[in-house]
Design a protein around this motif. Structure first.
Motif, PDB file in Angstrom:
ATOM      1  N   GLU A   1     -43.642  15.522   9.961  1.00 48.72           N
ATOM      2  CA  GLU A   1     -44.105  16.861   9.579  1.00 48.72           C
ATOM      3  C   GLU A   1     -45.623  16.975   9.633  1.00 48.72           C
ATOM      4  O   GLU A   1     -46.170  18.074   9.807  1.00 48.72           O
ATOM      5  N   ILE A   2     -46.326  15.844   9.509  1.00 49.52           N
ATOM      6  CA  ILE A   2     -47.795  15.854   9.580  1.00 49.52           C
ATOM      7  C   ILE A   2     -48.257  15.633  11.021  1.00 49.52           C
ATOM      8  O   ILE A   2     -49.045  16.392  11.580  1.00 49.52           O
ATOM      9  N   GLY A   3     -47.739  14.567  11.629  1.00 49.25           N
ATOM     10  CA  GLY A   3     -48.172  14.198  12.973  1.00 49.25           C
ATOM     11  C   GLY A   3     -47.871  15.247  14.021  1.00 49.25           C
ATOM     12  O   GLY A   3     -48.682  15.493  14.919  1.00 49.25           O
ATOM     13  N   SER A   4     -46.710  15.891  13.914  1.00 48.27           N
ATOM     14  CA  SER A   4     -46.337  16.892  14.915  1.00 48.27           C
ATOM     15  C   SER A   4     -47.287  18.086  14.892  1.00 48.27           C
ATOM     16  O   SER A   4     -47.614  18.664  15.931  1.00 48.27           O
ATOM     17  N   GLU A   5     -47.752  18.466  13.686  1.00 46.02           N
ATOM     18  CA  GLU A   5     -48.689  19.580  13.583  1.00 46.02           C
ATOM     19  C   GLU A   5     -50.047  19.214  14.177  1.00 46.02           C
ATOM     20  O   GLU A   5     -50.675  20.031  14.868  1.00 46.02           O
ATOM     21  N   ILE A   6     -50.487  17.991  13.918  1.00 50.68           N
ATOM     22  CA  ILE A   6     -51.770  17.547  14.475  1.00 50.68           C
ATOM     23  C   ILE A   6     -51.696  17.523  15.998  1.00 50.68           C
ATOM     24  O   ILE A   6     -52.609  17.993  16.689  1.00 50.68           O
ATOM     25  N   VAL A   7     -50.611  16.992  16.526  1.00 52.88           N
ATOM     26  CA  VAL A   7     -50.435  16.934  17.987  1.00 52.88           C
ATOM     27  C   VAL A   7     -50.367  18.336  18.575  1.00 52.88           C
ATOM     28  O   VAL A   7     -50.988  18.628  19.613  1.00 52.88           O
ATOM     29  N   ALA A   8     -49.615  19.211  17.918  1.00 53.61           N
ATOM     30  CA  ALA A   8     -49.443  20.570  18.436  1.00 53.61           C
ATOM     31  C   ALA A   8     -50.773  21.298  18.574  1.00 53.61           C
ATOM     32  O   ALA A   8     -51.101  21.837  19.644  1.00 53.61           O
ATOM     33  N   TRP A   9     -51.560  21.295  17.523  1.00 53.72           N
ATOM     34  CA  TRP A   9     -52.812  22.044  17.560  1.00 53.72           C
ATOM     35  C   TRP A   9     -53.884  21.336  18.379  1.00 53.72           C
ATOM     36  O   TRP A   9     -54.738  21.990  18.992  1.00 53.72           O
TER      37      TRP A   9
END
Length: 394
Positions: A143-151
């Motif tokens: 839930e944390i890593g996916s947001e960082i990667v996305a943005w």
């Protein structure tokens, strides 16, 4: 002079934005690019290193989907069966277990005729799971890593655009110098690094923007839906399994459920299919969902077919996930997205191109950082005249 001031101010603003975005996301871009580079050939490498044993083909019918599910369920009782893959030939039947939280992802390989368990594979271990976890989550909680990667991916998209603006020279002479390396023996490393960043970034960006765009489609549902509507799509983008038209399924108790006849039915109707992945109904109200693969190495032209639990009557899909030949242009483009992202859309040459572009993109944060660091160190280093004055004063 007056006419050039707005242009100089604009380029200075773009350069500042490019710099700080690069410093903020450089490490993420490097990890995502290098792991993407490693992921490209994972199917080919897995096929060469697989521990799954082969079987001797027989003319007898393979064990049916319910029977093979029960066999595999004894290995992992209480775990959710995501689907069962029938590949035919010398391949065993693969029963795939998957649960999101806590994450559980394993496969049980069963002999198609004897029902013997041949192999158990954990998909959450090994080199390529490590690579994929880094590519999608940076090895952080999802839930944390996916947001960082996305943005960070979105920011990298903006950086490619700003990089092209910064690269584009005022005249043809300078443009020629920036399209290839003009190195001499006297060329210093700072100049070489600067050229690497500019020239590699320029050439790679035109293809990299495609891979990044497809990554954004997979990352942001709203982005995918917006893109689909923009190119003329009218169906639902979110995958869903339709309900049984004939009503809820009621077992007769005699063991002759229609799903037991599904494999002979599918093989008779689609004899040229590469494999069939059966997904069991969510409940008694929903249909059976089957992926019929039509080609090796790609996914976009697979048929998503749905069958009533009561009589195996085909159920139409209201989403983009249906029969490929019946899909419109917008549906086909969106369904090609993953295969474009990994280069598989163009076969082996496409994968090689994806590998090279990902590798080149992974170098950009490094060379960009060195450009910034070189200028920073240069700015702090006293000029020759200042050094002479310092030496004299001492």
């Amino acid at each position: 002079m007056g006419k050039n001031k707005p242009t100089k101010k604009f380029r200075k603003y773009i350069r500042t934005v490019h710099l700080y975005l690069g410093l903020a996301t450089g490490l993420v871009v490097f990890i995502v690019s290098i792991t993407g580079c490693l992921w490209v050939f994972q199917e080919e490498i897995k096929a060469l290193t697989s521990n799954v044993p082969e079987v001797v083909p027989q003319n007898n019918p393979e064990i049916d989907p319910l029977e093979v599910k029960n066999i595999a369920q004894n290995v992992f009782p209480g775990k959710h069966v995501h689907g069962t893959l029938y590949q035919g030939g010398t391949s065993p039947i693969e029963v795939i277990f998957y649960e999101e939280k806590p994450e559980f992802y394993k496969s049980v390989f069963v002999h198609p005729w004897s029902g013997e368990i041949l192999h158990i594979e954990d998909h959450l271990s090994g080199f390529f799971h490590f690579v994929l976890d880094g590519h999608m989550h940076l090895w952080l909680p999802a839930e944390i890593g996916s947001e960082i990667v996305a943005w960070s991916t979105f920011i990298f998209f903006l950086m490619l655009v700003s990089g092209i603006i910064l690269w584009w020279p005022k005249n043809k002479k300078v443009r020629k110098q920036r399209t290839w390396f003009q190195w001499k023996e006297s060329t210093k490393w700072k100049r070489k690094n600067y050229d690497l960043h500019q020239i590699i970034g320029f050439y790679a960006s035109f293809i990299a923007v495609i891979f990044i765009f497809t990554g954004l489609i997979m990352t942001f549902d709203s982005f995918a839906a917006g893109f689909y509507k923009t190119i003329g799509g009218e169906k639902e983008v979110v995958f869903s399994v339709p309900e049984n038209p004939a009503g809820s399924f009621k077992s007769t108790g005699d063991g002759n459920e229609p799903i037991r006849q599904l494999m002979p039915f599918l093989k008779d109707k689609f004899p040229d299919a590469k494999d069939y992945e059966i997904h069991y109904p969510y409940d008694e109200n929903h249909s059976i969902y089957v992926e019929v693969s039509n080609s090796d190495g790609i996914y976009y032209d697979s048929d998503y077919r749905f069958y009533d639990q009561n009589d195996l009557a085909e159920v139409p899909s209201e989403t983009i996930y249906g029969v490929y030949k019946e899909a419109g242009v917008a549906e086909k483009i969106l369904r090609m997205n993953y295969d474009i992202h990994v280069g598989a859309i163009a076969g082996l040459p496409g994968k090689i191109l994806a590998f090279l572009i990902s590798l080149l993109c992974s170098s950009l944060p490094i060379t960009g950082f060195l450009v910034w660091y070189g200028k920073k160190v240069k700015a702090k280093t006293p000029k020759r005249k200042d050094r002479r004055a310092l030496a004299t004063s001492n």
